[in-house]
Design a protein around this motif. Sequence first.
Motif, PDB file in Angstrom:
ATOM      1  N   LEU A   2     -79.919 -48.345 -44.909  1.00 11.66           N
ATOM      2  CA  LEU A   2     -80.992 -47.517 -45.649  1.00 11.66           C
ATOM      3  C   LEU A   2     -80.344 -46.281 -45.572  1.00 11.66           C
ATOM      4  CD1 LEU A   2     -83.791 -47.019 -45.949  1.00 11.66           C
ATOM      5  CD2 LEU A   2     -84.349 -46.696 -43.447  1.00 11.66           C
ATOM      6  N   LEU A   3     -80.462 -45.538 -46.660  1.00 13.83           N
ATOM      7  CA  LEU A   3     -80.158 -44.180 -47.000  1.00 13.83           C
ATOM      8  C   LEU A   3     -81.106 -43.236 -47.477  1.00 13.83           C
ATOM      9  CD1 LEU A   3     -77.585 -42.331 -47.565  1.00 13.83           C
ATOM     10  CD2 LEU A   3     -77.340 -43.430 -49.811  1.00 13.83           C
ATOM     11  N   VAL A   4     -81.180 -42.000 -46.672  1.00 17.52           N
ATOM     12  CA  VAL A   4     -82.068 -41.043 -47.021  1.00 17.52           C
ATOM     13  C   VAL A   4     -81.210 -39.757 -47.633  1.00 17.52           C
ATOM     14  CG1 VAL A   4     -83.690 -39.376 -46.255  1.00 17.52           C
ATOM     15  CG2 VAL A   4     -83.659 -41.613 -45.629  1.00 17.52           C
ATOM     16  N   ASN A   5     -81.422 -39.260 -48.910  1.00 15.56           N
ATOM     17  CA  ASN A   5     -80.529 -38.257 -49.246  1.00 15.56           C
ATOM     18  C   ASN A   5     -81.340 -36.984 -49.463  1.00 15.56           C
ATOM     19  OD1 ASN A   5     -78.363 -40.048 -50.473  1.00 15.56           O
ATOM     20  ND2 ASN A   5     -79.849 -40.635 -51.984  1.00 15.56           N
ATOM     21  N   GLY A   6     -80.621 -35.827 -49.685  1.00 15.80           N
ATOM     22  CA  GLY A   6     -81.267 -34.575 -49.657  1.00 15.80           C
ATOM     23  C   GLY A   6     -81.688 -33.967 -48.381  1.00 15.80           C
ATOM     24  N   GLY A   7     -81.264 -34.490 -47.353  1.00 17.20           N
ATOM     25  CA  GLY A   7     -81.522 -33.934 -45.883  1.00 17.20           C
ATOM     26  C   GLY A   7     -82.797 -34.477 -45.668  1.00 17.20           C
ATOM     27  N   GLY A   8     -83.446 -35.671 -45.963  1.00 22.70           N
ATOM     28  CA  GLY A   8     -84.486 -36.403 -45.903  1.00 22.70           C
ATOM     29  C   GLY A   8     -84.524 -36.820 -44.208  1.00 22.70           C
ATOM     30  N   SER A   9     -85.474 -37.440 -43.795  1.00 23.52           N
ATOM     31  CA  SER A   9     -85.749 -37.766 -42.219  1.00 23.52           C
ATOM     32  C   SER A   9     -86.365 -39.116 -42.428  1.00 23.52           C
ATOM     33  CB  SER A   9     -86.274 -36.695 -41.623  1.00 23.52           C
ATOM     34  OG  SER A   9     -87.646 -36.674 -41.776  1.00 23.52           O
ATOM     35  N   ILE A  10     -86.069 -40.038 -41.184  1.00 22.98           N
ATOM     36  CA  ILE A  10     -86.837 -41.053 -40.935  1.00 22.98           C
ATOM     37  C   ILE A  10     -87.407 -41.040 -39.565  1.00 22.98           C
ATOM     38  CG2 ILE A  10     -86.588 -43.472 -40.542  1.00 22.98           C
ATOM     39  CD1 ILE A  10     -84.023 -43.516 -42.259  1.00 22.98           C
ATOM     40  N   LEU A  70     -77.053 -47.511 -40.711  1.00 23.55           N
ATOM     41  CA  LEU A  70     -78.352 -46.534 -41.008  1.00 23.55           C
ATOM     42  C   LEU A  70     -77.743 -45.246 -41.165  1.00 23.55           C
ATOM     43  CD1 LEU A  70     -81.335 -45.748 -40.559  1.00 23.55           C
ATOM     44  CD2 LEU A  70     -80.909 -45.638 -38.109  1.00 23.55           C
ATOM     45  N   SER A  71     -78.094 -44.794 -42.313  1.00 26.09           N
ATOM     46  CA  SER A  71     -77.311 -43.387 -42.470  1.00 26.09           C
ATOM     47  C   SER A  71     -78.538 -42.624 -43.024  1.00 26.09           C
ATOM     48  CB  SER A  71     -76.609 -43.560 -43.684  1.00 26.09           C
ATOM     49  OG  SER A  71     -76.038 -42.336 -44.193  1.00 26.09           O
ATOM     50  N   ALA A  72     -78.870 -41.283 -42.522  1.00 29.57           N
ATOM     51  CA  ALA A  72     -79.800 -40.416 -43.094  1.00 29.57           C
ATOM     52  C   ALA A  72     -79.493 -39.011 -42.517  1.00 29.57           C
ATOM     53  CB  ALA A  72     -81.140 -40.794 -42.446  1.00 29.57           C
ATOM     54  N   GLY A  73     -80.399 -38.131 -43.057  1.00 29.81           N
ATOM     55  CA  GLY A  73     -80.175 -36.764 -42.448  1.00 29.81           C
ATOM     56  C   GLY A  73     -80.545 -36.390 -41.048  1.00 29.81           C
ATOM     57  N   ASN A  74     -81.598 -37.074 -40.893  1.00 26.45           N
ATOM     58  CA  ASN A  74     -82.185 -37.214 -39.234  1.00 26.45           C
ATOM     59  C   ASN A  74     -82.678 -38.510 -39.222  1.00 26.45           C
ATOM     60  OD1 ASN A  74     -82.014 -34.066 -38.495  1.00 26.45           O
ATOM     61  ND2 ASN A  74     -82.993 -34.125 -40.403  1.00 26.45           N
ATOM     62  N   VAL A  75     -82.691 -38.881 -38.131  1.00 27.86           N
ATOM     63  CA  VAL A  75     -83.212 -40.023 -37.428  1.00 27.86           C
ATOM     64  C   VAL A  75     -84.182 -39.795 -36.094  1.00 27.86           C
ATOM     65  CG1 VAL A  75     -82.880 -42.438 -36.586  1.00 27.86           C
ATOM     66  CG2 VAL A  75     -81.193 -41.705 -38.490  1.00 27.86           C
ATOM     67  N   THR A  76     -85.469 -39.963 -36.060  1.00 30.57           N
ATOM     68  CA  THR A  76     -86.248 -39.723 -35.111  1.00 30.57           C
ATOM     69  C   THR A  76     -87.056 -41.038 -34.590  1.00 30.57           C
ATOM     70  OG1 THR A  76     -86.169 -37.445 -35.314  1.00 30.57           O
ATOM     71  CG2 THR A  76     -87.873 -38.148 -34.003  1.00 30.57           C
ATOM     72  N   ALA A  77     -87.112 -41.569 -33.622  1.00 32.55           N
ATOM     73  CA  ALA A  77     -87.813 -42.663 -33.026  1.00 32.55           C
ATOM     74  C   ALA A  77     -88.305 -42.129 -31.660  1.00 32.55           C
ATOM     75  CB  ALA A  77     -87.176 -43.828 -33.077  1.00 32.55           C
ATOM     76  N   THR A  78     -89.607 -42.827 -31.317  1.00 34.27           N
ATOM     77  CA  THR A  78     -90.211 -42.670 -29.916  1.00 34.27           C
ATOM     78  C   THR A  78     -89.916 -43.780 -29.152  1.00 34.27           C
ATOM     79  OG1 THR A  78     -92.260 -43.725 -30.410  1.00 34.27           O
ATOM     80  CG2 THR A  78     -92.194 -41.317 -30.900  1.00 34.27           C
ATOM     81  N   SER A  79     -89.129 -44.823 -29.577  1.00 29.31           N
ATOM     82  CA  SER A  79     -88.718 -45.880 -28.657  1.00 29.31           C
ATOM     83  C   SER A  79     -87.160 -46.224 -28.639  1.00 29.31           C
ATOM     84  CB  SER A  79     -89.649 -47.144 -28.968  1.00 29.31           C
ATOM     85  OG  SER A  79     -89.057 -48.413 -28.208  1.00 29.31           O
ATOM     86  N   ALA A  80     -87.005 -46.902 -29.639  1.00 32.50           N
ATOM     87  CA  ALA A  80     -85.261 -47.092 -29.922  1.00 32.50           C
ATOM     88  C   ALA A  80     -84.802 -47.021 -31.051  1.00 32.50           C
ATOM     89  CB  ALA A  80     -85.039 -48.445 -29.091  1.00 32.50           C
ATOM     90  N   VAL A  81     -83.617 -46.677 -31.391  1.00 35.05           N
ATOM     91  CA  VAL A  81     -82.783 -47.022 -32.661  1.00 35.05           C
ATOM     92  C   VAL A  81     -81.691 -48.113 -32.353  1.00 35.05           C
ATOM     93  CG1 VAL A  81     -81.575 -45.816 -34.474  1.00 35.05           C
ATOM     94  CG2 VAL A  81     -83.419 -44.733 -33.380  1.00 35.05           C
ATOM     95  N   THR A  82     -81.603 -49.073 -32.967  1.00 35.02           N
ATOM     96  CA  THR A  82     -80.565 -50.205 -32.911  1.00 35.02           C
ATOM     97  C   THR A  82     -80.142 -50.624 -34.064  1.00 35.02           C
ATOM     98  OG1 THR A  82     -82.180 -51.147 -31.060  1.00 35.02           O
ATOM     99  CG2 THR A  82     -80.343 -52.500 -31.896  1.00 35.02           C
ATOM    100  N   ALA A  83     -78.990 -50.727 -34.228  1.00 39.03           N
ATOM    101  CA  ALA A  83     -78.083 -51.269 -35.447  1.00 39.03           C
ATOM    102  C   ALA A  83     -76.852 -52.066 -35.010  1.00 39.03           C
ATOM    103  CB  ALA A  83     -77.612 -49.852 -36.128  1.00 39.03           C
ATOM    104  N   GLY A  84     -76.773 -53.125 -35.956  1.00 41.51           N
ATOM    105  CA  GLY A  84     -75.485 -53.853 -35.743  1.00 41.51           C
ATOM    106  C   GLY A  84     -74.325 -53.507 -36.390  1.00 41.51           C
TER     107      GLY A  84
END
Length: 249
Positions: A47-55, A70-84
């Motif tokens: 999952l790619l977010v361009n232009g300084g976007g956020s998830i 997982l590639s993004a400008g910013n990644v914010t989660a209230t629980s967990a971020v998990t990637a293989g």
Amino acid sequence: MQSPGSITNAVPDPDKAIRLQRDVQRQMMENASARSLQQSQIGAGGLLVNGGGSITVTGGGSITLPTGTLSAGNVTATSAVTAGGAITGASVAVTGAATAATVTSTGDVNAAGTLNGPAGVNSLGAYSNLLTSGYRALWVTTTGSTGAFGYVPSSRRFKQEEKPATVDLSAALAIQVVTFRYTQAVEELGDEAQVEWGVIAEDLHALGFTWLVDYDEDEQPFGVKKEALIFAFIPVIQDHEARLTKGGL
């Protein structure tokens, strides 16, 4: 029959007006879709977010990628971020409770900015990552409560107002080394809690060695700068050497 120069009052075609309106709406939808695709791309590689976007995932949600990246400008989660795979971004922030906030990846977790988590940073792999050359001590800052890791330089290039220091020799000789057990360790392990060697922050404070003491937000002695203790005893050794050289005690 009308003459070539005459004016004809044409009747408007309602179907043509509807078609024009639909064409305008279609063009607007295509433009919006193109802008959305430019900002967010989803594919098999991740999952790619361009232009300084956020998830952002709220409400106790999580971001989970069994494979890929997982590639993004910013990644914010209230629980967990998990990637293989890998997690890459300008910043990765987990804002949930300390017991639930986790960032897990079987690959690398890279951030050009900051990687924040209220539970702290843990690495079991550090125990098996043996460093036998080219190593440095890693410290954590107490300024601004950022918890940033870093290296403390000692080269003259980074210092100013350098001048010889004086140490109270009698105070240095009065520093008492003690054995103890940490209260938390005793509560968790009982008699199996390890016996430690060290000095007490309050004792150093009382002896005037405030530069060896870390203080909490209430200005109470909290910790000891153990790596700097040697500087309190170098003048003691030098004084003893000078007196021995002169033949006195």
